[in-house]
Design a protein around this motif. Structure first.
Motif, short mmCIF file in Angstrom:
data_model
loop_
_atom_site.label_atom_id
_atom_site.label_comp_id
_atom_site.label_asym_id
_atom_site.label_seq_id
_atom_site.Cartn_x
_atom_site.Cartn_y
_atom_site.Cartn_z
N ILE A 44 -25.92 23.59 52.55
CA ILE A 44 -26.23 22.91 53.81
C ILE A 44 -25.23 21.77 54.06
O ILE A 44 -24.73 21.59 55.17
CB ILE A 44 -27.68 22.37 53.79
CG1 ILE A 44 -28.67 23.54 53.72
CG2 ILE A 44 -27.96 21.51 55.02
CD1 ILE A 44 -30.11 23.10 53.51
N THR A 88 -22.33 24.00 56.57
CA THR A 88 -23.07 24.12 57.83
C THR A 88 -22.45 23.14 58.82
O THR A 88 -22.39 21.94 58.57
CB THR A 88 -24.56 23.80 57.64
OG1 THR A 88 -25.10 24.66 56.63
CG2 THR A 88 -25.32 24.03 58.94
N LYS A 104 -26.28 22.53 62.97
CA LYS A 104 -27.40 21.67 62.58
C LYS A 104 -28.10 21.10 63.82
O LYS A 104 -29.32 21.03 63.88
CB LYS A 104 -26.90 20.53 61.70
CG LYS A 104 -26.44 20.96 60.32
CD LYS A 104 -25.98 19.74 59.51
CE LYS A 104 -25.50 20.14 58.12
NZ LYS A 104 -25.03 18.98 57.33
N THR A 134 -31.50 23.42 63.64
CA THR A 134 -32.21 22.91 62.47
C THR A 134 -32.60 21.45 62.66
O THR A 134 -32.17 20.78 63.60
CB THR A 134 -31.33 23.02 61.20
OG1 THR A 134 -30.29 22.04 61.25
CG2 THR A 134 -30.72 24.39 61.05
N ALA A 145 -30.94 25.86 56.01
CA ALA A 145 -29.64 26.53 55.93
C ALA A 145 -29.48 27.48 57.11
O ALA A 145 -30.45 28.12 57.54
CB ALA A 145 -29.51 27.30 54.62
N ASP A 150 -35.39 28.67 57.12
CA ASP A 150 -33.95 28.90 57.16
C ASP A 150 -33.63 29.82 58.32
O ASP A 150 -34.43 30.69 58.70
CB ASP A 150 -33.47 29.52 55.85
CG ASP A 150 -33.33 28.49 54.75
OD1 ASP A 150 -33.38 27.28 55.05
OD2 ASP A 150 -33.18 28.89 53.59
#
Length: 447
Positions: free
Chosen positions: A295, A299, A304, A308, A313, A396
């Motif tokens: 991560i 990433t 992100k 997320t 991830a 994830d």
């Protein structure tokens, strides 16, 4: 007059024991005691009381002795080189080698006497290797016959020998052998044991790796692939990488690397097995990198931000193709033939970070109708290949294309999020604004 004639006739003629030249009475000297060892090594015998040396060679011998005594013990090899360069051994070894005349006032090629340059050691070795003709180190040639430090092709064609044999000294023979060695090293293709033999560009052309990359990779094989008299571990790795990059037949690789076909056939699977045991586990697969490290390092910030909360991830999944030759096994031939691409292939499943880092390669799978992207994904997770279920965490994100549509429901059931471009509903001609924006977000992360 008669007495003077008799006296001159009885006078003894002396030659210098080093340069073999006739020495005038006023120029000849006895060999100095301090230099007797050096002179004895050059003439390959003990110096006697009757031996004479000319003033020029005597001074060179004294200088060589002085340099040898003032140098430290660590420079012993350097002393020897200095002595040999300063004081040449006598030319008393006759070899049946064709040679050019010993003349430094005319060109050895065209016999002209203007615009001359000295023939270097590289050109001397070139002439001896290509034509079998030895050229004395003091010889000259026209500048137009030289290209950099080598003779031109036309000059080599015109080069001819006038003598069937030549007198050599130990120094001449050593210089000739060193010149041939350097020439062979410069032309020594496929010599991967000597890092200086090939350039970085040649490493890349043959193996697909730079010189530094190849050196690092070869360091991981030294403990598993043993060296022997026929090939080293670096040569084995070079053969394997050349096979992977070029696909040349084993017989041709054997010719290039000076091995027979059977040796190449044994080397390639051995290197592949060693790489699978030493290299792959530390650089590929879900076990080589922790979830949190992936991560943080692989990433992208935009992924992100879009998909997320900063703790999940984001993995990009996609199946790719590796084209193969048509198999002689009829059953495998049917299972590896792709109706979509109209050629035989296998399908590895790529698991990649949003920055392009390859986390794992799963498979390969056969190309028949039962192995599409969705079914391969289900198989990987059901069988927990490479402990993927242990590595993955709840929520994830999988970034996939429309080929994974049959696996979306399955992935969401096991606690994963799936981001996929939207499908155009039946009967509609255009996506809604929300569907279009979602597709753009997925495309943005994939780029």
């Amino acid at each position: 007059m008669f007495l003077i004639f008799v006296k001159q006739k009885e006078m003894k003629a002396y030659d210098c024991i080093v340069c073999r030249k006739r020495v005038n009475p006023r120029d000849r000297r006895p060999v100095p005691k301090a230099s007797k060892k050096i002179v004895s090594k050059l003439i390959c015998r003990q110096v006697t009381s009757d031996d004479q040396i000319c003033s020029k060679c005597r001074l060179k011998a004294l200088r060589s002795k002085k340099q040898a005594t003032t140098s430290s013990g660590d420079d012993q090899d350097k002393q020897t080189v200095t002595v040999k360069e300063t004081l040449k051994s006598p030319q008393n070894i006759q070899l049946n080698i064709k040679s050019t005349p010993r003349n430094n006032k005319r060109c050895v090629i065209c016999k002209k006497s203007k615009n001359l340059t000295r023939v270097g050691s590289t050109a001397i070795s070139q002439a001896f290797i290509d034509k079998g003709v030895y050229i004395n180190s003091q010889s000259r040639c026209c500048r137009e016959h030289m290209q950099r430090s080598y003779f031109t092709t036309d000059a080599l064609t015109k080069l001819s020998a006038t003598k069937k044999s030549e007198f050599f000294s130990r120094t001449d023979i050593t210089a000739l052998m060193n010149g041939i060695r350097d020439n062979v090293k410069a032309k020594g293709h496929m010599d991967f044991d000597n890092p200086a033999a090939l350039s970085t560009e040649e490493y890349t052309n043959i193996t697909g790796l730079s010189k530094d990359q190849f050196h690092d990779l070869a360091g991981q094989l030294t403990s598993s692939v043993r060296n022997n008299s026929n090939r080293s571990s670096r040569t084995c790795l070079a053969i394997f990488m050349a096979k992977m990059k070029t696909g040349l037949p084993n017989a041709i690789l054997g010719t290039i690397f000076n091995l027979n076909t059977a040796q190449v056939q044994r080397i390639i699977p051995r290197v592949r097995q060693c790489l699978m045991e030493t290299l792959v586990p530390t650089h590929l697969g879900f076990g080589h990198l922790a979830h949190n490290d992936f991560i943080e390092k692989h990433t992208t910030p935009i992924a992100k931000e879009l998909f997320t909360t900063g703790k999940e991830a984001v993995l990009v999944l996609d199946g790719t193709y590796l084209y193969i030759q048509k198999s002689m096994d009829y059953k495998f031939q049917r299972m590896s033939y792709s109706l979509h691409k109209n050629r035989p292939l296998v399908k590895p499943m790529m698991v990649v970070g949003t920055d392009g880092y390859i986390l794992s390669v799963l498979g390969p799978y056969l190309a028949d109708y039962g192995n599409n992207d969705a079914s391969i994904t289900k198989h990987v997770l059901n069988h927990n290949l490479e402990e993927i279920r242990t590595w993955l965490k709840k929520d994830d994100v999988f970034i996939v294309d429309r080929g994974f549509r049959d696996a979306v429901e399955y992935l969401e059931k096991i606690g994963l999020k799936v981001e996929m471009p939207a499908y155009l509903a039946k009967g509609k001609k255009q996506h809604t604004t929300e569907e279009s924006n979602l597709s753009r977000l997925v495309t943005k992360v994939n780029c």
